[in-house]
Design a protein around this motif. Structure first.
Motif, PDB file in Angstrom:
ATOM      1  N   THR A 209       0.834  -1.205   0.000  1.00 64.24           N
ATOM      2  CA  THR A 209       0.000   0.000   0.000  1.00 64.24           C
ATOM      3  C   THR A 209       0.866   1.251   0.000  1.00 64.24           C
ATOM      4  O   THR A 209       1.972   1.270   0.543  1.00 64.24           O
ATOM      5  CB  THR A 209      -0.933   0.030   1.219  1.00 64.24           C
ATOM      6  N   ARG A 210       0.316   2.311  -0.624  1.00 68.04           N
ATOM      7  CA  ARG A 210       1.010   3.594  -0.672  1.00 68.04           C
ATOM      8  C   ARG A 210       0.022   4.696  -0.337  1.00 68.04           C
ATOM      9  O   ARG A 210      -1.193   4.577  -0.559  1.00 68.04           O
ATOM     10  CB  ARG A 210       1.608   3.837  -2.063  1.00 68.04           C
ATOM     11  N   LEU A 211       0.568   5.788   0.200  1.00 70.27           N
ATOM     12  CA  LEU A 211      -0.229   6.966   0.552  1.00 70.27           C
ATOM     13  C   LEU A 211       0.118   8.088  -0.403  1.00 70.27           C
ATOM     14  O   LEU A 211       1.285   8.366  -0.650  1.00 70.27           O
ATOM     15  CB  LEU A 211       0.062   7.385   1.997  1.00 70.27           C
ATOM     16  N   ARG A 212      -0.921   8.744  -0.959  1.00 67.49           N
ATOM     17  CA  ARG A 212      -0.722   9.893  -1.842  1.00 67.49           C
ATOM     18  C   ARG A 212      -1.594  11.043  -1.351  1.00 67.49           C
ATOM     19  O   ARG A 212      -2.806  10.859  -1.126  1.00 67.49           O
ATOM     20  CB  ARG A 212      -1.090   9.545  -3.268  1.00 67.49           C
ATOM     21  N   ILE A 213      -0.985  12.209  -1.183  1.00 66.34           N
ATOM     22  CA  ILE A 213      -1.726  13.390  -0.753  1.00 66.34           C
ATOM     23  C   ILE A 213      -1.444  14.519  -1.738  1.00 66.34           C
ATOM     24  O   ILE A 213      -0.284  14.804  -2.067  1.00 66.34           O
ATOM     25  CB  ILE A 213      -1.345  13.817   0.676  1.00 66.34           C
ATOM     26  N   THR A 214      -2.509  15.171  -2.173  1.00 65.18           N
ATOM     27  CA  THR A 214      -2.408  16.288  -3.108  1.00 65.18           C
ATOM     28  C   THR A 214      -2.940  17.540  -2.439  1.00 65.18           C
ATOM     29  O   THR A 214      -4.051  17.542  -1.896  1.00 65.18           O
ATOM     30  CB  THR A 214      -3.208  16.001  -4.387  1.00 65.18           C
ATOM     31  N   LEU A 215      -2.150  18.593  -2.464  1.00 66.12           N
ATOM     32  CA  LEU A 215      -2.529  19.892  -1.911  1.00 66.12           C
ATOM     33  C   LEU A 215      -2.954  20.805  -3.058  1.00 66.12           C
ATOM     34  O   LEU A 215      -2.241  20.935  -4.062  1.00 66.12           O
ATOM     35  CB  LEU A 215      -1.346  20.493  -1.144  1.00 66.12           C
ATOM     36  N   ARG A 216      -4.104  21.455  -2.907  1.00 66.63           N
ATOM     37  CA  ARG A 216      -4.629  22.312  -3.961  1.00 66.63           C
ATOM     38  C   ARG A 216      -5.065  23.666  -3.406  1.00 66.63           C
ATOM     39  O   ARG A 216      -5.474  23.774  -2.243  1.00 66.63           O
ATOM     40  CB  ARG A 216      -5.834  21.660  -4.646  1.00 66.63           C
ATOM     41  N   ASP A 217      -4.979  24.682  -4.270  1.00 71.39           N
ATOM     42  CA  ASP A 217      -5.638  25.956  -4.022  1.00 71.39           C
ATOM     43  C   ASP A 217      -6.532  26.256  -5.217  1.00 71.39           C
ATOM     44  O   ASP A 217      -6.787  25.366  -6.047  1.00 71.39           O
ATOM     45  CB  ASP A 217      -4.616  27.072  -3.757  1.00 71.39           C
ATOM     46  N   GLU A 218      -6.996  27.486  -5.330  1.00 73.86           N
ATOM     47  CA  GLU A 218      -7.944  27.799  -6.402  1.00 73.86           C
ATOM     48  C   GLU A 218      -7.296  27.730  -7.790  1.00 73.86           C
ATOM     49  O   GLU A 218      -7.997  27.663  -8.816  1.00 73.86           O
ATOM     50  CB  GLU A 218      -8.588  29.179  -6.179  1.00 73.86           C
ATOM     51  N   GLN A 219      -5.967  27.707  -7.865  1.00 73.92           N
ATOM     52  CA  GLN A 219      -5.277  27.614  -9.154  1.00 73.92           C
ATOM     53  C   GLN A 219      -5.002  26.169  -9.571  1.00 73.92           C
ATOM     54  O   GLN A 219      -4.597  25.914 -10.702  1.00 73.92           O
ATOM     55  CB  GLN A 219      -3.945  28.366  -9.096  1.00 73.92           C
ATOM     56  N   GLY A 220      -5.215  25.235  -8.655  1.00 75.33           N
ATOM     57  CA  GLY A 220      -4.957  23.843  -8.970  1.00 75.33           C
ATOM     58  C   GLY A 220      -3.976  23.216  -8.002  1.00 75.33           C
ATOM     59  O   GLY A 220      -3.877  23.609  -6.836  1.00 75.33           O
ATOM     60  N   ILE A 221      -3.208  22.247  -8.492  1.00 79.87           N
ATOM     61  CA  ILE A 221      -2.291  21.495  -7.631  1.00 79.87           C
ATOM     62  C   ILE A 221      -1.158  22.395  -7.149  1.00 79.87           C
ATOM     63  O   ILE A 221      -0.498  23.072  -7.944  1.00 79.87           O
ATOM     64  CB  ILE A 221      -1.716  20.273  -8.370  1.00 79.87           C
ATOM     65  N   VAL A 222      -0.937  22.393  -5.833  1.00 78.81           N
ATOM     66  CA  VAL A 222       0.173  23.120  -5.217  1.00 78.81           C
ATOM     67  C   VAL A 222       1.360  22.181  -4.990  1.00 78.81           C
ATOM     68  O   VAL A 222       2.510  22.523  -5.253  1.00 78.81           O
ATOM     69  CB  VAL A 222      -0.265  23.764  -3.888  1.00 78.81           C
ATOM     70  N   ASP A 223       1.064  20.986  -4.479  1.00 79.89           N
ATOM     71  CA  ASP A 223       2.105  19.989  -4.245  1.00 79.89           C
ATOM     72  C   ASP A 223       1.438  18.619  -4.164  1.00 79.89           C
ATOM     73  O   ASP A 223       0.264  18.501  -3.796  1.00 79.89           O
ATOM     74  CB  ASP A 223       2.867  20.292  -2.952  1.00 79.89           C
ATOM     75  N   LYS A 224       2.192  17.592  -4.543  1.00 81.14           N
ATOM     76  CA  LYS A 224       1.703  16.220  -4.468  1.00 81.14           C
ATOM     77  C   LYS A 224       2.847  15.343  -3.988  1.00 81.14           C
ATOM     78  O   LYS A 224       3.956  15.419  -4.506  1.00 81.14           O
ATOM     79  CB  LYS A 224       1.203  15.736  -5.828  1.00 81.14           C
ATOM     80  N   LYS A 225       2.561  14.532  -2.966  1.00 79.31           N
ATOM     81  CA  LYS A 225       3.588  13.648  -2.409  1.00 79.31           C
ATOM     82  C   LYS A 225       3.020  12.249  -2.243  1.00 79.31           C
ATOM     83  O   LYS A 225       1.804  12.062  -2.084  1.00 79.31           O
ATOM     84  CB  LYS A 225       4.062  14.178  -1.049  1.00 79.31           C
ATOM     85  N   GLU A 226       3.939  11.275  -2.241  1.00 81.91           N
ATOM     86  CA  GLU A 226       3.536   9.877  -2.105  1.00 81.91           C
ATOM     87  C   GLU A 226       4.589   9.149  -1.273  1.00 81.91           C
ATOM     88  O   GLU A 226       5.786   9.484  -1.322  1.00 81.91           O
ATOM     89  CB  GLU A 226       3.411   9.251  -3.491  1.00 81.91           C
TER      90      GLU A 226
END
Length: 596
Positions: A209-226
């Motif tokens: 199993t893996r964990l993926r988290i995506t951070l967004r603001d009104e412009q779209g993706i800010v950061d994505k980590k796994e």
């Protein structure tokens, strides 16, 4: 039938599939707590009740305000067939006080505490596509010591104690989850490094199993980590915000980033998916100032007890929760001390969105009255257990800027360590251990028994503006006004921590009160409304102009039953010129004028 309070109950951690169980349930009062022996587990119950409103409230359809030693609930439903292959979780947001839950005749959960949520796993007991019968018994014996906040220990309301709450008083709901699923994350903002640290518990560790988290603001993706999720119960990811996309969460100017959380299988398939949000803000202490995002912000707090005429502890609607925050802001406050109640989580959701500062508090009153000799003598362990559940639920809400586990603990200080000393220290350390990011006030007013408490305070209901002001001039020299028990000391000495008057005012104003009517406030009622304004302004100015004060808390937002000292009436109608109160409070405070 329209389902009451049908909005999503856990707005900072959402999944698309869920089923609201509010609405009509079978109900029966069990005065002798003999229902199990009398077969209430197996048979239909006599009455009907509207959940999530407590039976004391008019909105419940019961409106019974006498003591109830135990109450029973029963409901049948069909688990959605499309949930096949999922675990079924039954959530109770709050039930007062000692709860046992059965489903299809089998016990599935127990919980003690009237203010924190709990969950029952129905796997193997309630199957999708089939009927499930939920039965709940809530014991609420007021002859037994337990934390109950402002619930009256007598039949009727009196003084600052009000109509009780028994049984279910917050939302009930079902949720399907996979065999391996996401638990609630702890989201910690890091302003200095432009980051969010997300600790993500997982229900079960399996290979691949893996964990993926995506951070967004009104412009779209800010950061994505796994990262791998198979080695840790709670893997952690750090998400970084580019400097040009940094938006701080600030008082009355709240910006919230979205978080998309996915649990992935061995082949990259999505096993579980939840959505959250977070506010980027910092809290720090510098001298006697509490800084938010590096700036001193004078905390113009109001005491909010969270009672409603028709719902008692339960807001009649989600709009009512939001409206209370808006009413406070309109009167010039920028936050609240949430007093002797753990508020519904949707209140905190609205506070997060509106940039409203709140102090979280535990409803510790009710063990053996509120002192001085027997306060907190018996259920010390359960106080700490329930307090930990509260902090765990609310940790990630950016609106919460401090914790306060106790209120007005009146016990004389001697050379003997007492249960109060142990319990207060235990609750303080529990808060610091679970949440090192926020200041903790050991107790609001009176017996401060933790010398290293982050914040110090007093309560002062003196109605004479001049003597009120004079009392608090010594804070800057390390000589604050102390609450006393007669002429005996009740607190450890002040160590020059940030200081505020966390209860003051409470000016009695109900010109329509009739002779003999149960109506009260602090001190003599002003003879005219202009006298009210003069007193209110004088007290606020005494603290706003004091450079050693980081804030205040005015009593209170609304009238509550017989306690009629609110800015608004119990029905939330205005009592004063709200714009005038806003102007009085919003002049710059001395601590905000200081340069770094």
């Amino acid at each position: 039938m329209i389902i009451p309070r049908s909005e999503y109950p856990r707005p900072q951690f959402t999944r698309p599939e869920w089923l609201c169980l509010n609405g009509e349930w079978q109900f029966e009062i069990d005065h002798g707590d003999s229902g199990l022996e009398r077969g209430l587990l197996e048979r239909p119950l006599r009455d009907k009740i509207i959940v999530p409103f407590c039976p004391e409230s008019s909105l419940s359809g019961i409106g019974y305000t006498d003591f109830m030693k135990a109450v029973w609930y029963r409901r049948s439903l069909t688990i959605p067939s499309e949930w096949a292959g999922k675990r079924i979780l039954l959530h109770f947001q709050a039930v007062d006080y000692d709860t046992t839950v059965w489903v299809n005749g089998k016990e599935v959960g127990r919980h003690r505490g009237g203010f924190s949520p709990f969950t029952c796993d129905l796997s193997g007991i309630a199957e999708p596509g089939k009927e499930a019968v939920i039965v709940l018994r809530a014991r609420d014996d007021h002859d037994q010591p337990q934390p109950r906040g402002k619930q009256s220990p007598r039949y009727a309301n009196f003084s600052c104690l009000y109509t009780r709450t028994t049984g279910i008083w917050q939302m009930v709901w079902l949720e399907p989850v996979p065999e391996v699923y996401l638990l609630r994350p702890h989201i910690t903002p890091d302003v200095a490094n432009r980051q969010f640290h997300v600790e993500q518990p997982i229900s079960n560790n399996v290979a691949g199993t893996r964990l993926r988290i995506t951070l967004r603001d009104e412009q779209g993706i800010v950061d994505k980590k796994e990262c791998s999720a198979e080695y840790d119960f709670s893997p952690m990811l750090t998400l970084t915000i580019p400097s040009e996309r940094v938006r701080l969460w600030e008082p009355e100017n709240a910006f919230l980033y979205d978080l998309d959380i996915q649990l992935l299988g061995r082949n990259g398939e999505i096993i579980d998916h939840a959505v959250s949000y977070a506010g980027l803000r910092s809290i720090a202490i510098e001298g006697k100032a509490i800084k938010i995002n590096g700036k001193p912000v004078f905390q113009r707090l109001v005491l909010d007890q969270g009672f409603y005429p028709d719902g008692i502890l339960t807001a009649p609607s989600d709009d009512a929760l939001r409206r209370d925050i808006e009413l406070s802001l309109q009167a010039g406050f920028n936050g609240a001390r949430l007093h002797q109640k753990v508020f519904e989580e949707r209140f905190l959701y609205h506070a997060d969105r509106l940039g409203y500062l709140v102090w979280g508090e535990f409803p510790d009153w009710g063990c053996s009255g509120f002192g001085p000799e027997t306060d907190h003598q018996k259920p010390g362990a359960t106080y700490i257990t329930q307090w930990l559940e509260v902090i765990q639920r609310d940790y990630s809400h950016p609106s919460i800027i401090g914790w306060c586990p106790m209120n007005e603990t009146w016990q004389v200080l001697t050379d003997r360590i007492t249960v109060l000393d142990d319990v207060m220290r235990g609750m303080f350390l529990a808060a610091k251990a679970l949440d090192p990011t926020r200041p903790v006030l050991d107790t609001s007013g009176y017996s401060h028994r933790v010398p290293e408490t982050d914040v110090y305070d007093c309560h002062d209901y003196d109605q004479n503006v001049e003597t009120f002001k004079a009392r608090h001039q010594g804070v800057g020299e390390g000589k604050p006004f102390y609450n006393q028990w007669g002429d005996k000391p009740i607190s450890y000495p002040y160590r020059c921590q940030p200081f505020f008057v966390s209860e003051f005012g409470g000016i009695w104003w109900n010109p329509d009160a009739k002779p003999g009517e149960d109506s009260w406030g602090y001190g003599e009622r002003p003879k005219t409304i202009e006298e009210f304004y003069t007193r209110f302004e004088g007290m606020c100015n005494a603290l706003l102009e004091n450079p050693a004060m980081f804030g205040y808390c005015y009593t209170q937002l609304t009238d509550v039953f017989q306690e009629q000292n609110g800015i608004y009436k119990f029905d939330r109608m205005a009592k004063f010129d709200i714009n005038r109160l806003w102007k009085i409070q919003r002049q710059p405070a001395a601590i905000e004028k200081q340069t770094p």
